[in-house]
Design a protein around this motif. Structure first.
Motif: not given
Length: 473
Positions: A52-79
């Motif tokens: 926002n050019a004026h440094g202002r924005s409207v915060p948006v809350a996300i319901p906890l149960h709608k947030i995905e949390s899976t192992q797909a968020l990881r990547m293999d470091s190869g080590i």
């Protein structure tokens, strides 16, 4: 000039601000460190983060149960060892060697000069299983120096791009252009923001630059690795707040000779109990295959007095190592303990238990305690091996070379159970040990290859291990 663009003066050393220029900073007492700037900086930063050019924005809350949390968020470091420490294997709930790098996470890696931090970063950049680009930002070495190391260590890759830059605004511009999947900054102490002064490495410079990079990588789901320096006391250099800002803090430590240990002191995505083991060789860091027996000495004869083999549990694996003790007559007025791998308070406790329950005199002796291989031990399973090691060193009776021992010792001399006892017994059996002394709970693990002697107190442990008994029965 508007009120929003009011001129201020900021100390380049400590970040203290004043409405007018001063010759000496009243906060850090340094001379000629104030730099003229405007408070437009804070406004611009807010606008950049919110869009926002004026440094202002409207915060948006996300319901906890709608947030995905899976192992797909990881990547293999190869080590594999790095995956383990980052939480992708063992401590993080996954299988050892599985993907460890969390997308959008920030990792601070600190260690002594020359220990291999830059080499480890090149290995990550080269071996990481990512289809995106990897940006290596260097502020300490030239691109030619990094290319030479990459060729020597075999870590060349077409996905790695080198950026020799110390201005954080230029780095952010490059990130906006490239959109890499992994960003490596070597090191955070070399970055600076021109509005905060021209001296890099100050408290405010490090906090601001780290926050800018962390915000960008979280917004774009990019993994960030920050290399950090350490002080002469071994602590991470810079403000402590950086350790709070990042998701993971890794300490790269050097053991005896070529061994390197990677420990986690903070990890939002896994356990902090895991350790990574590397060996520094001519062609770079190598992951040893025999970590279970890496710290055992192959002898042709019996063990010397004072040495006891103990299976310890580090993270998700068992490692067998030698506890070494030396007891010699004191040369001064009072006895002393020399132990840097095991807490000296644990050694004093073991001494007190032996004096009380086995009537051994240690008041006129100095005690030297060491762990073969240089690994620092914190778990309670080391207590009974330490007691038997001190007993062996004090009496001159050698511990059986085919035996191992584990267990926690109470102040009453009782032997308490330790976690993952069955896995410790199994590892000792696989490595060829035929006798193990430990808590009574282990007697339920039957085996024809390994004889298990369950004991309830220190006196029984000494009798089973040394075929003798304490003087105080």
């Amino acid at each position: 000039m508007t009120m929003a663009d009011k001129t201020i003066y900021t100390c380049s050393e400590c970040g203290h601000t004043e409405p007018k220029w001063l010759g000496r900073c009243p906060d850090c007492s340094n001379w000629n460190t104030f730099v003229e700037s405007t408070n437009r900086l804070k406004k611009n930063v807010t606008a950049a983060r919110t869009g926002n050019a004026h440094g202002r924005s409207v915060p948006v809350a996300i319901p906890l149960h709608k947030i995905e949390s899976t192992q797909a968020l990881r990547m293999d470091s190869g080590i594999q060892e790095l995956n383990r420490v980052l939480g992708g294997g063992g401590g993080g709930g996954g299988e050892p060697g599985s993907a460890g790098i969390m997308r959008g996470a920030s990792v601070l890696v600190a260690g002594e000069p020359g220990i291999g931090k830059s080499t480890l970063m090149l290995m990550i950049a080269s071996h990481a299983d990512t289809k995106g680009r990897v940006l290596y930002v260097t502020g300490e070495e030239s691109p030619e120096q990094i290319a030479m190391r990459a060729r020597r260590t075999g870590t060349q890759s077409t996905q790695i791009e080198i950026l020799a830059e110390t201005d954080v605004d230029s780095v952010i511009t490059a990130l906006d252009t490239m959109k890499p999947s992994i960003v490596i900054v070597d090191s955070i102490q070399t970055l600076k923001k021109s509005e905060l002064g021209m001296v890099a490495g100050t408290v405010n410079q490090m906090k601001f630059c780290a926050q800018e990079l962390i915000d960008w990588t979280k917004l774009h789901n990019t993994a960030l690795f920050l290399v950090g320096h350490v002080t002469k006391e071994g602590l991470i250099a810079g403000p402590k707040v950086i350790e709070h800002m990042v998701d993971t803090v890794l300490q790269f430590e050097q053991a005896d000779q070529d061994l390197r240990f990677l420990r986690s002191s903070k990890n939002r995505f896994g356990s902090v109990d895991e350790i990574g083991i590397f060996r520094m060789e001519e062609n770079g860091l190598v992951q040893p295959d025999d970590t279970e027996s890496l710290f055992l000495e192959k002898r042709q004869s019996d063990l010397p007095a004072g040495i006891v083999v103990a299976p310890i549990y580090e993270g998700s694996r068992v490692i067998l190592l030698e506890i070494q003790s030396l007891v010699v007559p004191v040369r001064g007025g009072t006895s002393r303990v020399y132990s840097d791998r095991i807490d000296a308070r644990v050694v004093w406790k073991a001494q007190a238990v032996l004096e009380k329950h086995c009537s051994l005199d240690f008041n006129s002796y100095d005690m030297y305690v060491n762990v073969a291989g240089g690994l620092s031990i914190r778990e309670v399973g080391i207590e009974l091996p330490l007691v038997l090691s001190l007993f062996s060193a004090r009496t001159g009776v050698a511990f059986p070379s085919h035996a191992a021992v584990t267990g926690e010792v109470s102040l009453a001399g009782e032997i308490r159970n330790v976690r993952h006892l069955e896995k410790r017994i199994k590892t000792a059996r696989e490595l060829g040990f035929s006798l193990m002394v430990g808590p009574l709970a282990g007697t339920q693990v039957a085996s024809r290859e390994l004889k298990y002697e369950g004991v309830s107190n220190v006196q029984e442990a000494v009798k089973k291990a040394f075929s003798g008994h304490c003087t105080n029965q």
